[in-house]
Design a protein around this motif. Structure first.
Motif, PDB file in Angstrom:
ATOM      1  N   LEU A   1      16.438 -28.005 -33.596  1.00  0.00           N
ATOM      2  CA  LEU A   1      15.940 -28.557 -32.339  1.00  0.00           C
ATOM      3  C   LEU A   1      15.912 -30.084 -32.406  1.00  0.00           C
ATOM      4  O   LEU A   1      15.209 -30.663 -33.230  1.00  0.00           O
TER       5      LEU A   1
ATOM      6  N   SER B   1      10.096 -32.389 -30.913  1.00  0.00           N
ATOM      7  CA  SER B   1      11.103 -32.049 -31.913  1.00  0.00           C
ATOM      8  C   SER B   1      10.846 -32.821 -33.207  1.00  0.00           C
ATOM      9  O   SER B   1      10.508 -34.008 -33.186  1.00  0.00           O
TER      10      SER B   1
ATOM     11  N   SER C   1      20.405 -28.422 -26.704  1.00  0.00           N
ATOM     12  CA  SER C   1      19.806 -29.362 -27.641  1.00  0.00           C
ATOM     13  C   SER C   1      20.852 -30.150 -28.419  1.00  0.00           C
ATOM     14  O   SER C   1      20.602 -31.308 -28.805  1.00  0.00           O
TER      15      SER C   1
ATOM     16  N   ARG D   1      19.369 -23.952 -27.584  1.00  0.00           N
ATOM     17  CA  ARG D   1      20.095 -24.491 -28.734  1.00  0.00           C
ATOM     18  C   ARG D   1      21.373 -25.201 -28.293  1.00  0.00           C
ATOM     19  O   ARG D   1      21.697 -26.278 -28.799  1.00  0.00           O
TER      20      ARG D   1
ATOM     21  N   LYS E   1      15.670 -32.056 -29.363  1.00  0.00           N
ATOM     22  CA  LYS E   1      15.056 -32.592 -28.153  1.00  0.00           C
ATOM     23  C   LYS E   1      13.707 -31.921 -27.944  1.00  0.00           C
ATOM     24  O   LYS E   1      13.492 -30.780 -28.351  1.00  0.00           O
TER      25      LYS E   1
END
Length: 543
Positions: free
Chosen positions: A195, A143, A434, A431, A197
Protein backbone atom coordinates in the motif's frame (compact mmCIF):
# COMPACT_ATOMS: atom_id res chain seq x y z
CA UNK A 1 -12.02 36.52 -53.69
CA UNK A 2 -12.68 33.52 -55.93
CA UNK A 3 -12.75 31.13 -52.96
CA UNK A 4 -15.12 33.39 -51.07
CA UNK A 5 -17.35 33.68 -54.08
CA UNK A 6 -17.38 29.90 -54.55
CA UNK A 7 -18.21 29.37 -50.88
CA UNK A 8 -20.99 31.96 -51.08
CA UNK A 9 -22.45 30.28 -54.14
CA UNK A 10 -22.32 26.90 -52.40
CA UNK A 11 -24.04 28.20 -49.29
CA UNK A 12 -26.72 29.89 -51.35
CA UNK A 13 -27.34 26.63 -53.19
CA UNK A 14 -27.60 24.71 -49.92
CA UNK A 15 -30.02 27.24 -48.44
CA UNK A 16 -32.10 27.26 -51.61
CA UNK A 17 -32.46 23.47 -51.31
CA UNK A 18 -32.68 23.35 -47.53
CA UNK A 19 -35.48 20.78 -47.47
CA UNK A 20 -33.59 18.33 -49.67
CA UNK A 21 -30.31 18.84 -47.80
CA UNK A 22 -32.03 18.37 -44.43
CA UNK A 23 -33.67 15.16 -45.62
CA UNK A 24 -30.31 13.80 -46.80
CA UNK A 25 -28.63 14.73 -43.50
CA UNK A 26 -31.40 13.04 -41.50
CA UNK A 27 -31.07 9.85 -43.52
CA UNK A 28 -27.27 9.85 -43.31
CA UNK A 29 -27.27 10.63 -39.57
CA UNK A 30 -29.89 8.00 -38.75
CA UNK A 31 -28.21 5.28 -40.79
CA UNK A 32 -24.83 6.22 -39.35
CA UNK A 33 -26.20 6.08 -35.81
CA UNK A 34 -27.71 2.66 -36.43
CA UNK A 35 -24.38 1.45 -37.83
CA UNK A 36 -22.30 2.77 -34.91
CA UNK A 37 -22.24 -0.62 -33.08
CA UNK A 38 -20.41 -2.04 -36.10
CA UNK A 39 -17.48 0.23 -35.18
CA UNK A 40 -17.14 -1.09 -31.63
CA UNK A 41 -13.87 -2.15 -30.06
CA UNK A 42 -13.05 -4.59 -27.31
CA UNK A 43 -12.22 -2.96 -23.97
CA UNK A 44 -8.73 -3.47 -22.62
CA UNK A 45 -6.46 -1.76 -20.12
CA UNK A 46 -4.67 1.30 -21.50
CA UNK A 47 -2.75 1.84 -18.25
CA UNK A 48 -0.24 -0.99 -18.10
CA UNK A 49 0.83 0.14 -14.62
CA UNK A 50 -2.44 -1.17 -13.18
CA UNK A 51 -0.95 -4.68 -13.34
CA UNK A 52 -4.41 -6.24 -13.30
CA UNK A 53 -4.18 -9.98 -12.86
CA UNK A 54 -0.57 -9.96 -11.70
CA UNK A 55 -1.45 -10.56 -8.04
CA UNK A 56 -3.86 -12.78 -6.14
CA UNK A 57 -6.02 -11.68 -3.21
CA UNK A 58 -4.26 -12.24 0.11
CA UNK A 59 -6.87 -11.15 2.61
CA UNK A 60 -7.95 -14.73 3.38
CA UNK A 61 -4.40 -16.07 3.77
CA UNK A 62 -2.51 -13.21 5.44
CA UNK A 63 -5.46 -11.93 7.49
CA UNK A 64 -7.58 -15.04 8.15
CA UNK A 65 -9.49 -13.40 10.98
CA UNK A 66 -10.27 -10.15 9.12
CA UNK A 67 -13.76 -11.17 8.06
CA UNK A 68 -14.58 -12.51 11.51
CA UNK A 69 -13.48 -9.24 13.08
CA UNK A 70 -15.54 -7.36 10.52
CA UNK A 71 -18.69 -9.30 11.42
CA UNK A 72 -18.04 -8.70 15.11
CA UNK A 73 -17.71 -5.00 14.44
CA UNK A 74 -21.02 -4.98 12.56
CA UNK A 75 -22.73 -7.01 15.29
CA UNK A 76 -21.69 -4.45 17.90
CA UNK A 77 -23.72 -1.83 15.97
CA UNK A 78 -26.70 -4.02 15.13
CA UNK A 79 -28.83 -2.79 18.04
CA UNK A 80 -28.32 0.88 17.10
CA UNK A 81 -28.97 0.44 13.36
CA UNK A 82 -31.49 2.97 12.01
CA UNK A 83 -31.60 4.87 15.31
CA UNK A 84 -30.43 8.41 16.19
CA UNK A 85 -27.59 6.96 18.26
CA UNK A 86 -26.04 5.02 15.36
CA UNK A 87 -23.60 7.75 14.30
CA UNK A 88 -22.24 8.17 17.84
CA UNK A 89 -21.91 4.43 18.36
CA UNK A 90 -20.22 4.05 14.97
CA UNK A 91 -17.50 6.53 15.86
CA UNK A 92 -16.86 4.92 19.22
CA UNK A 93 -16.57 1.40 17.82
CA UNK A 94 -14.25 2.53 15.01
CA UNK A 95 -11.87 4.08 17.53
CA UNK A 96 -11.94 1.09 19.85
CA UNK A 97 -11.80 -1.81 17.39
CA UNK A 98 -9.93 -0.37 14.41
CA UNK A 99 -7.61 1.95 16.30
CA UNK A 100 -7.73 4.78 13.76
CA UNK A 101 -8.60 8.44 14.07
CA UNK A 102 -12.26 9.02 13.25
CA UNK A 103 -13.74 12.26 11.89
CA UNK A 104 -17.26 13.46 11.25
CA UNK A 105 -18.97 16.31 9.45
CA UNK A 106 -22.53 17.43 10.16
CA UNK A 107 -24.41 19.02 7.30
CA UNK A 108 -27.94 20.27 6.71
CA UNK A 109 -30.20 19.63 3.74
CA UNK A 110 -33.81 20.32 2.90
CA UNK A 111 -36.37 18.17 4.64
CA UNK A 112 -37.05 15.41 2.12
CA UNK A 113 -40.19 13.29 2.47
CA UNK A 114 -39.38 9.96 4.04
CA UNK A 115 -39.37 6.97 1.71
CA UNK A 116 -39.33 4.44 4.54
CA UNK A 117 -42.01 3.35 6.90
CA UNK A 118 -40.13 4.52 9.96
CA UNK A 119 -41.68 6.66 12.63
CA UNK A 120 -40.70 10.19 13.54
CA UNK A 121 -38.54 9.17 16.46
CA UNK A 122 -35.56 10.42 14.53
CA UNK A 123 -36.83 13.96 14.93
CA UNK A 124 -33.80 14.88 17.03
CA UNK A 125 -31.99 15.34 13.72
CA UNK A 126 -34.72 17.53 12.24
CA UNK A 127 -34.36 21.27 12.64
CA UNK A 128 -37.29 23.54 13.40
CA UNK A 129 -37.08 25.38 10.07
CA UNK A 130 -37.81 22.28 7.98
CA UNK A 131 -34.17 21.24 7.62
CA UNK A 132 -32.61 17.83 8.25
CA UNK A 133 -29.20 17.36 9.84
CA UNK A 134 -27.06 14.35 9.01
CA UNK A 135 -23.49 13.37 9.88
CA UNK A 136 -20.90 11.77 7.64
CA UNK A 137 -18.21 9.65 9.27
CA UNK A 138 -14.81 8.73 7.87
CA UNK A 139 -11.50 7.34 9.02
CA UNK A 140 -8.06 7.59 7.42
CA UNK A 141 -5.58 4.73 7.11
CA UNK A 142 -2.12 6.16 6.51
CA UNK A 143 0.19 4.20 4.25
CA UNK A 144 3.46 3.05 5.79
CA UNK A 145 5.29 3.40 2.47
CA UNK A 146 3.66 6.53 1.10
CA UNK A 147 4.38 10.20 1.70
CA UNK A 148 0.79 11.18 2.47
CA UNK A 149 0.35 13.25 -0.68
CA UNK A 150 -2.13 10.94 -2.42
CA UNK A 151 -5.16 9.06 -1.19
CA UNK A 152 -7.84 6.60 -2.29
CA UNK A 153 -11.45 6.75 -1.14
CA UNK A 154 -13.54 3.69 -0.24
CA UNK A 155 -17.20 4.68 0.15
CA UNK A 156 -19.93 2.48 1.68
CA UNK A 157 -23.16 4.50 2.04
CA UNK A 158 -25.38 3.69 5.04
CA UNK A 159 -28.70 5.05 6.28
CA UNK A 160 -27.65 6.23 9.73
CA UNK A 161 -31.15 7.20 10.82
CA UNK A 162 -34.67 5.83 10.74
CA UNK A 163 -35.85 7.88 7.79
CA UNK A 164 -34.60 7.47 4.24
CA UNK A 165 -34.88 9.60 1.13
CA UNK A 166 -33.56 8.07 -2.08
CA UNK A 167 -31.47 5.15 -0.83
CA UNK A 168 -33.29 1.92 -0.02
CA UNK A 169 -31.32 -0.33 2.35
CA UNK A 170 -32.19 -3.00 4.90
CA UNK A 171 -30.37 -4.10 8.06
CA UNK A 172 -28.47 -6.89 6.28
CA UNK A 173 -27.09 -4.34 3.80
CA UNK A 174 -25.81 -2.23 6.69
CA UNK A 175 -24.18 -5.29 8.25
CA UNK A 176 -22.49 -6.17 4.95
CA UNK A 177 -21.19 -2.62 4.45
CA UNK A 178 -19.75 -2.44 7.96
CA UNK A 179 -18.21 -5.92 7.85
CA UNK A 180 -16.68 -5.43 4.41
CA UNK A 181 -15.14 -2.03 5.09
CA UNK A 182 -13.75 -3.08 8.47
CA UNK A 183 -12.24 -6.32 7.11
CA UNK A 184 -10.54 -4.58 4.17
CA UNK A 185 -9.09 -1.78 6.32
CA UNK A 186 -7.90 -4.26 8.96
CA UNK A 187 -6.07 -6.23 6.27
CA UNK A 188 -4.54 -3.10 4.71
CA UNK A 189 -3.39 -1.94 8.13
CA UNK A 190 -1.74 -5.18 9.21
CA UNK A 191 -0.75 -7.22 6.13
CA UNK A 192 -0.49 -5.00 3.05
CA UNK A 193 3.11 -3.80 2.61
CA UNK A 194 2.35 -2.83 -1.00
CA UNK A 195 0.00 0.00 0.00
CA UNK A 196 1.58 3.26 -1.20
CA UNK A 197 -1.37 5.66 -0.80
CA UNK A 198 -3.58 6.58 2.12
CA UNK A 199 -7.04 5.01 2.18
CA UNK A 200 -10.09 6.93 3.41
CA UNK A 201 -13.09 4.85 4.46
CA UNK A 202 -16.15 7.08 4.12
CA UNK A 203 -19.52 6.12 5.62
CA UNK A 204 -21.87 8.87 4.38
CA UNK A 205 -25.27 9.30 5.99
CA UNK A 206 -27.52 8.46 3.04
CA UNK A 207 -30.61 9.27 5.12
CA UNK A 208 -30.36 12.85 3.85
CA UNK A 209 -29.87 11.77 0.25
CA UNK A 210 -27.21 9.56 -1.28
CA UNK A 211 -25.68 12.11 -3.64
CA UNK A 212 -26.31 15.04 -1.28
CA UNK A 213 -24.42 13.39 1.56
CA UNK A 214 -21.48 12.54 -0.67
CA UNK A 215 -21.48 16.07 -2.11
CA UNK A 216 -21.33 17.51 1.41
CA UNK A 217 -18.34 15.31 2.25
CA UNK A 218 -16.40 16.16 -0.91
CA UNK A 219 -17.04 19.88 -0.35
CA UNK A 220 -15.75 19.63 3.19
CA UNK A 221 -12.69 17.68 2.07
CA UNK A 222 -11.75 19.77 -0.96
CA UNK A 223 -13.17 23.25 -0.21
CA UNK A 224 -12.98 23.83 3.55
CA UNK A 225 -12.20 27.54 3.13
CA UNK A 226 -15.52 28.17 1.41
CA UNK A 227 -17.42 26.35 4.15
CA UNK A 228 -15.68 28.29 6.92
CA UNK A 229 -17.70 31.38 6.00
CA UNK A 230 -21.02 29.61 6.55
CA UNK A 231 -22.76 29.59 9.92
CA UNK A 232 -21.56 26.94 12.42
CA UNK A 233 -19.29 25.39 9.78
CA UNK A 234 -16.20 26.04 11.88
CA UNK A 235 -17.39 23.73 14.63
CA UNK A 236 -18.30 21.00 12.14
CA UNK A 237 -14.89 21.13 10.44
CA UNK A 238 -12.82 21.41 13.61
CA UNK A 239 -12.07 17.67 13.75
CA UNK A 240 -12.23 16.88 10.04
CA UNK A 241 -9.13 14.81 9.24
CA UNK A 242 -7.72 14.90 5.71
CA UNK A 243 -5.28 12.77 3.80
CA UNK A 244 -3.57 13.45 0.47
CA UNK A 245 -5.05 14.49 -2.85
CA UNK A 246 -7.81 12.13 -3.90
CA UNK A 247 -6.84 10.06 -6.92
CA UNK A 248 -9.57 7.43 -7.23
CA UNK A 249 -12.80 6.58 -5.43
CA UNK A 250 -14.55 3.22 -5.15
CA UNK A 251 -18.23 3.34 -4.18
CA UNK A 252 -20.03 0.19 -3.03
CA UNK A 253 -23.80 0.40 -2.71
CA UNK A 254 -24.94 -2.53 -0.58
CA UNK A 255 -28.72 -2.30 -0.18
CA UNK A 256 -29.01 -5.94 0.95
CA UNK A 257 -26.78 -8.62 2.45
CA UNK A 258 -27.65 -11.35 -0.07
CA UNK A 259 -27.43 -10.74 -3.80
CA UNK A 260 -27.19 -12.50 -7.14
CA UNK A 261 -26.55 -9.53 -9.44
CA UNK A 262 -23.89 -6.82 -9.75
CA UNK A 263 -24.48 -3.46 -11.37
CA UNK A 264 -21.92 -0.83 -12.38
CA UNK A 265 -22.93 2.84 -12.64
CA UNK A 266 -20.69 5.37 -14.39
CA UNK A 267 -22.66 8.52 -15.24
CA UNK A 268 -22.24 11.61 -13.09
CA UNK A 269 -23.42 15.18 -13.28
CA UNK A 270 -23.95 16.43 -16.87
CA UNK A 271 -23.14 12.98 -18.21
CA UNK A 272 -19.51 13.03 -17.07
CA UNK A 273 -17.85 9.62 -17.20
CA UNK A 274 -14.80 8.19 -15.45
CA UNK A 275 -11.89 6.96 -17.50
CA UNK A 276 -12.61 3.72 -19.30
CA UNK A 277 -9.92 1.94 -17.26
CA UNK A 278 -11.86 2.73 -14.07
CA UNK A 279 -14.90 0.90 -15.40
CA UNK A 280 -12.84 -1.98 -16.75
CA UNK A 281 -11.05 -2.38 -13.43
CA UNK A 282 -14.35 -2.95 -11.62
CA UNK A 283 -15.67 -5.08 -14.45
CA UNK A 284 -12.56 -7.25 -14.73
CA UNK A 285 -12.12 -8.03 -11.03
CA UNK A 286 -15.84 -8.52 -10.43
CA UNK A 287 -16.10 -10.96 -13.32
CA UNK A 288 -13.16 -13.01 -12.02
CA UNK A 289 -13.88 -13.08 -8.29
CA UNK A 290 -17.64 -12.69 -7.76
CA UNK A 291 -20.04 -15.51 -8.65
CA UNK A 292 -22.73 -13.13 -9.90
CA UNK A 293 -23.37 -11.66 -13.38
CA UNK A 294 -22.79 -8.00 -14.10
CA UNK A 295 -25.12 -5.52 -15.76
CA UNK A 296 -25.42 -1.85 -16.63
CA UNK A 297 -28.31 0.30 -15.36
CA UNK A 298 -31.27 -0.12 -17.67
CA UNK A 299 -33.76 2.72 -18.02
CA UNK A 300 -37.03 1.39 -19.36
CA UNK A 301 -37.73 -1.85 -21.19
CA UNK A 302 -36.45 -1.10 -24.68
CA UNK A 303 -34.81 -4.47 -25.08
CA UNK A 304 -37.85 -6.28 -23.75
CA UNK A 305 -40.07 -4.67 -26.41
CA UNK A 306 -37.58 -4.74 -29.29
CA UNK A 307 -36.72 -8.42 -28.81
CA UNK A 308 -40.13 -9.98 -29.65
CA UNK A 309 -40.76 -7.49 -32.47
CA UNK A 310 -37.38 -8.29 -34.04
CA UNK A 311 -38.05 -12.03 -33.72
CA UNK A 312 -41.38 -11.74 -35.55
CA UNK A 313 -39.91 -9.63 -38.35
CA UNK A 314 -36.98 -11.98 -38.81
CA UNK A 315 -39.22 -15.04 -38.84
CA UNK A 316 -41.38 -13.39 -41.52
CA UNK A 317 -38.55 -12.16 -43.76
CA UNK A 318 -35.80 -14.76 -43.47
CA UNK A 319 -36.72 -18.07 -45.12
CA UNK A 320 -34.12 -20.34 -43.54
CA UNK A 321 -34.62 -20.54 -39.80
CA UNK A 322 -35.80 -16.97 -39.34
CA UNK A 323 -34.49 -15.49 -36.09
CA UNK A 324 -32.62 -18.73 -35.30
CA UNK A 325 -30.52 -18.59 -38.46
CA UNK A 326 -26.95 -17.18 -38.34
CA UNK A 327 -28.11 -13.98 -40.05
CA UNK A 328 -31.04 -13.69 -37.67
CA UNK A 329 -28.81 -14.11 -34.63
CA UNK A 330 -26.42 -11.48 -35.98
CA UNK A 331 -29.30 -9.03 -36.46
CA UNK A 332 -30.59 -9.75 -32.97
CA UNK A 333 -27.13 -9.11 -31.52
CA UNK A 334 -26.91 -5.83 -33.41
CA UNK A 335 -30.32 -4.73 -32.10
CA UNK A 336 -29.21 -5.64 -28.58
CA UNK A 337 -26.01 -3.58 -28.91
CA UNK A 338 -27.86 -0.65 -30.48
CA UNK A 339 -30.43 -0.54 -27.67
CA UNK A 340 -27.65 -0.70 -25.07
CA UNK A 341 -25.84 2.18 -26.78
CA UNK A 342 -29.01 4.31 -26.98
CA UNK A 343 -29.72 3.77 -23.29
CA UNK A 344 -26.14 4.71 -22.41
CA UNK A 345 -26.44 7.90 -24.49
CA UNK A 346 -29.79 8.72 -22.91
CA UNK A 347 -28.42 8.41 -19.39
CA UNK A 348 -25.65 10.83 -20.35
CA UNK A 349 -28.04 13.24 -22.04
CA UNK A 350 -30.24 13.38 -18.93
CA UNK A 351 -27.28 14.74 -16.96
CA UNK A 352 -28.46 13.20 -13.69
CA UNK A 353 -26.10 11.42 -11.30
CA UNK A 354 -26.42 7.64 -11.24
CA UNK A 355 -24.72 7.04 -7.91
CA UNK A 356 -22.67 8.45 -5.04
CA UNK A 357 -19.61 8.60 -7.31
CA UNK A 358 -20.95 11.70 -9.11
CA UNK A 359 -19.55 14.38 -6.71
CA UNK A 360 -16.01 13.03 -7.16
CA UNK A 361 -16.00 13.99 -10.84
CA UNK A 362 -16.16 17.63 -9.79
CA UNK A 363 -12.80 17.08 -8.09
CA UNK A 364 -11.26 15.50 -11.22
CA UNK A 365 -11.31 12.13 -9.45
CA UNK A 366 -12.13 8.97 -11.38
CA UNK A 367 -14.89 7.11 -9.56
CA UNK A 368 -17.52 4.46 -10.23
CA UNK A 369 -20.23 2.67 -8.28
CA UNK A 370 -20.54 -1.09 -7.82
CA UNK A 371 -24.07 -1.99 -6.71
CA UNK A 372 -25.37 -5.37 -5.50
CA UNK A 373 -28.96 -6.44 -6.18
CA UNK A 374 -31.14 -9.46 -5.75
CA UNK A 375 -33.37 -10.30 -8.73
CA UNK A 376 -35.91 -12.96 -9.53
CA UNK A 377 -36.25 -15.06 -12.68
CA UNK A 378 -38.00 -12.21 -14.54
CA UNK A 379 -35.24 -9.75 -13.78
CA UNK A 380 -37.24 -7.75 -11.21
CA UNK A 381 -35.48 -6.50 -8.10
CA UNK A 382 -36.45 -8.37 -4.95
CA UNK A 383 -36.04 -6.41 -1.75
CA UNK A 384 -34.14 -3.11 -1.43
CA UNK A 385 -33.08 -1.62 -4.75
CA UNK A 386 -30.48 0.91 -3.58
CA UNK A 387 -30.33 4.32 -5.21
CA UNK A 388 -33.76 5.49 -6.35
CA UNK A 389 -32.44 6.98 -9.63
CA UNK A 390 -31.68 3.48 -10.92
CA UNK A 391 -34.15 1.48 -8.84
CA UNK A 392 -36.37 1.11 -11.93
CA UNK A 393 -33.70 -1.07 -13.51
CA UNK A 394 -35.81 -4.18 -13.83
CA UNK A 395 -34.16 -5.79 -16.83
CA UNK A 396 -30.48 -6.80 -16.85
CA UNK A 397 -28.24 -6.06 -19.81
CA UNK A 398 -26.46 -9.39 -19.91
CA UNK A 399 -28.11 -11.86 -22.24
CA UNK A 400 -31.40 -12.23 -24.04
CA UNK A 401 -32.20 -15.48 -22.25
CA UNK A 402 -32.53 -13.55 -18.99
CA UNK A 403 -35.79 -12.06 -20.25
CA UNK A 404 -37.53 -15.45 -20.35
CA UNK A 405 -40.01 -15.76 -17.52
CA UNK A 406 -39.66 -19.55 -17.31
CA UNK A 407 -35.95 -19.46 -16.44
CA UNK A 408 -34.95 -20.52 -12.95
CA UNK A 409 -33.88 -17.73 -10.55
CA UNK A 410 -30.21 -17.47 -9.77
CA UNK A 411 -29.08 -18.59 -6.37
CA UNK A 412 -28.34 -15.66 -4.13
CA UNK A 413 -24.95 -15.65 -2.50
CA UNK A 414 -24.91 -16.14 1.24
CA UNK A 415 -23.74 -13.34 3.50
CA UNK A 416 -20.30 -14.89 3.99
CA UNK A 417 -19.85 -15.67 0.28
CA UNK A 418 -20.70 -12.15 -0.75
CA UNK A 419 -18.52 -10.68 1.99
CA UNK A 420 -15.40 -12.63 1.00
CA UNK A 421 -15.84 -12.28 -2.75
CA UNK A 422 -16.42 -8.52 -2.57
CA UNK A 423 -13.43 -8.29 -0.22
CA UNK A 424 -11.21 -9.87 -2.87
CA UNK A 425 -12.47 -7.36 -5.46
CA UNK A 426 -11.83 -4.40 -3.19
CA UNK A 427 -8.35 -5.54 -2.19
CA UNK A 428 -7.19 -6.04 -5.78
CA UNK A 429 -8.83 -2.84 -7.03
CA UNK A 430 -7.18 -0.80 -4.31
CA UNK A 431 -3.88 -2.53 -5.03
CA UNK A 432 -4.04 -1.65 -8.74
CA UNK A 433 -4.89 1.98 -7.96
CA UNK A 434 -2.18 2.17 -5.31
CA UNK A 435 0.66 1.29 -7.68
CA UNK A 436 -0.17 4.10 -10.10
CA UNK A 437 2.22 7.02 -9.79
CA UNK A 438 -0.20 9.38 -11.59
CA UNK A 439 -3.83 9.62 -12.58
CA UNK A 440 -5.33 7.77 -15.53
CA UNK A 441 -4.01 9.64 -18.54
CA UNK A 442 -3.90 7.10 -21.37
CA UNK A 443 -7.50 5.97 -21.02
CA UNK A 444 -10.51 7.52 -22.76
CA UNK A 445 -13.20 9.55 -21.03
CA UNK A 446 -15.45 10.11 -24.07
CA UNK A 447 -16.94 6.79 -25.07
CA UNK A 448 -20.20 4.90 -25.48
CA UNK A 449 -20.67 1.36 -24.23
CA UNK A 450 -22.41 -1.07 -26.58
CA UNK A 451 -22.13 -3.90 -24.06
CA UNK A 452 -20.23 -4.97 -21.02
CA UNK A 453 -17.02 -5.63 -22.97
CA UNK A 454 -17.21 -3.30 -26.00
CA UNK A 455 -17.22 0.45 -26.58
CA UNK A 456 -17.22 3.04 -29.36
CA UNK A 457 -14.81 5.98 -29.06
CA UNK A 458 -15.79 9.57 -29.71
CA UNK A 459 -14.17 9.93 -33.13
CA UNK A 460 -16.38 7.12 -34.43
CA UNK A 461 -19.80 8.06 -33.10
CA UNK A 462 -19.55 11.85 -33.45
CA UNK A 463 -20.03 11.95 -37.26
CA UNK A 464 -23.70 10.85 -37.38
CA UNK A 465 -24.50 13.09 -34.41
CA UNK A 466 -22.98 16.08 -36.20
CA UNK A 467 -25.02 15.26 -39.31
CA UNK A 468 -28.23 15.38 -37.27
CA UNK A 469 -27.25 18.65 -35.61
CA UNK A 470 -26.50 20.23 -39.01
CA UNK A 471 -30.18 19.81 -39.90
CA UNK A 472 -31.04 22.48 -37.33
CA UNK A 473 -28.32 24.77 -38.70
CA UNK A 474 -29.56 24.44 -42.29
CA UNK A 475 -33.17 25.05 -41.32
CA UNK A 476 -32.22 28.09 -39.24
CA UNK A 477 -30.21 29.54 -42.15
CA UNK A 478 -33.14 28.97 -44.53
CA UNK A 479 -35.52 30.88 -42.28
CA UNK A 480 -33.28 33.97 -42.07
CA UNK A 481 -33.54 36.23 -45.19
CA UNK A 482 -30.37 36.42 -47.24
CA UNK A 483 -29.03 39.27 -49.39
CA UNK A 484 -29.19 43.08 -48.98
CA UNK A 485 -32.45 44.60 -47.83
CA UNK A 486 -33.87 46.99 -50.49
CA UNK A 487 -33.83 50.67 -49.54
CA UNK A 488 -36.75 53.06 -50.12
CA UNK A 489 -34.78 54.99 -52.75
CA UNK A 490 -34.13 51.85 -54.80
CA UNK A 491 -37.77 50.86 -54.52
CA UNK A 492 -38.99 54.27 -55.76
CA UNK A 493 -36.43 54.49 -58.56
CA UNK A 494 -37.47 51.10 -59.90
CA UNK A 495 -41.22 51.79 -59.92
CA UNK A 496 -41.96 53.89 -63.09
CA UNK A 497 -40.32 56.51 -65.40
CA UNK A 498 -42.20 59.43 -63.90
CA UNK A 499 -40.98 58.69 -60.45
CA UNK A 500 -37.43 58.29 -61.72
CA UNK A 501 -37.67 61.69 -63.40
CA UNK A 502 -38.96 63.33 -60.24
CA UNK A 503 -36.20 61.74 -58.27
CA UNK A 504 -33.52 62.92 -60.68
CA UNK A 505 -34.86 66.49 -60.61
CA UNK A 506 -35.03 66.66 -56.90
CA UNK A 507 -31.49 65.36 -56.35
CA UNK A 508 -28.50 66.86 -58.34
CA UNK A 509 -26.24 64.34 -60.09
CA UNK A 510 -23.03 63.34 -58.42
CA UNK A 511 -19.59 63.94 -60.07
CA UNK A 512 -19.33 60.29 -61.02
CA UNK A 513 -22.73 60.45 -62.70
CA UNK A 514 -21.75 63.63 -64.61
CA UNK A 515 -18.55 61.98 -65.85
CA UNK A 516 -20.50 58.90 -66.91
CA UNK A 517 -22.95 61.06 -68.87
CA UNK A 518 -20.12 62.93 -70.65
CA UNK A 519 -18.52 59.63 -71.66
CA UNK A 520 -21.81 58.46 -73.11
CA UNK A 521 -22.21 61.67 -75.13
CA UNK A 522 -18.69 61.41 -76.56
CA UNK A 523 -19.27 57.78 -77.55
CA UNK A 524 -22.50 58.77 -79.31
CA UNK A 525 -20.78 61.58 -81.22
CA UNK A 526 -17.97 59.29 -82.37
CA UNK A 527 -20.52 56.82 -83.68
CA UNK A 528 -22.25 59.59 -85.69
CA UNK A 529 -18.86 60.73 -87.11
CA UNK A 530 -19.36 64.40 -86.26
CA UNK A 531 -17.35 65.69 -83.27
CA UNK A 532 -18.90 68.58 -81.38
CA UNK A 533 -16.20 71.20 -82.24
CA UNK A 534 -16.24 70.60 -86.02
CA UNK A 535 -19.98 70.67 -86.09
CA UNK A 536 -19.99 74.06 -84.41
CA UNK A 537 -17.40 75.54 -86.91
CA UNK A 538 -19.34 74.19 -89.84
CA UNK A 539 -22.53 75.87 -88.70
CA UNK A 540 -20.71 79.21 -88.16
CA UNK A 541 -19.19 79.09 -91.68
CA UNK A 542 -22.54 78.58 -93.31
CA UNK A 543 -23.92 81.57 -91.51
Amino acid sequence: MSQRKSLSILLDAVIARSSLVSAVLIVVGTLGLVAVPLLERSISFDENALLAGSANPTIRTKSPNAYQLGKQFASSLHSSTFTPSFTRQLQQQLKQQLGLQVSNYTFTVSNYPSSSSSSSSGSSHRAADGQVQCTNVHTVLESRRGDGKEALALVTPINHQQFATDYDQDASGVQLALSLGFAVLHHLKTAAPWLAKDVIWVLPDASCGLVESMQAWTDAYQHPAELQASENATNHLAHFTRAGVLQHALVLELPTGRFNQLQISLEGYDGLLPKLDMYWLFRWYSWHYVAAPIELPHLGDIQQHLGPIADKLLDATLPDGGSKSPIGKAIQQHIFKFSTMVQFMWRQARGLPMGAHAPFKGLMVDAATLRVLRKDAKGSVVGPAGFAAVSNSRRPIVNRKDFKSNSAPRRALTFDEGLMQLGDVLELTLRSCSVLIERFHHSLFLYVLTGLDHYVSVERYIVPLVALVLVLVVQAAAIKPCGPVPTPSSTVSGSDPDSRAKTSKSAPPTPSQQQHQQQQQQQQQEVDGQPGVLSANHRSGED
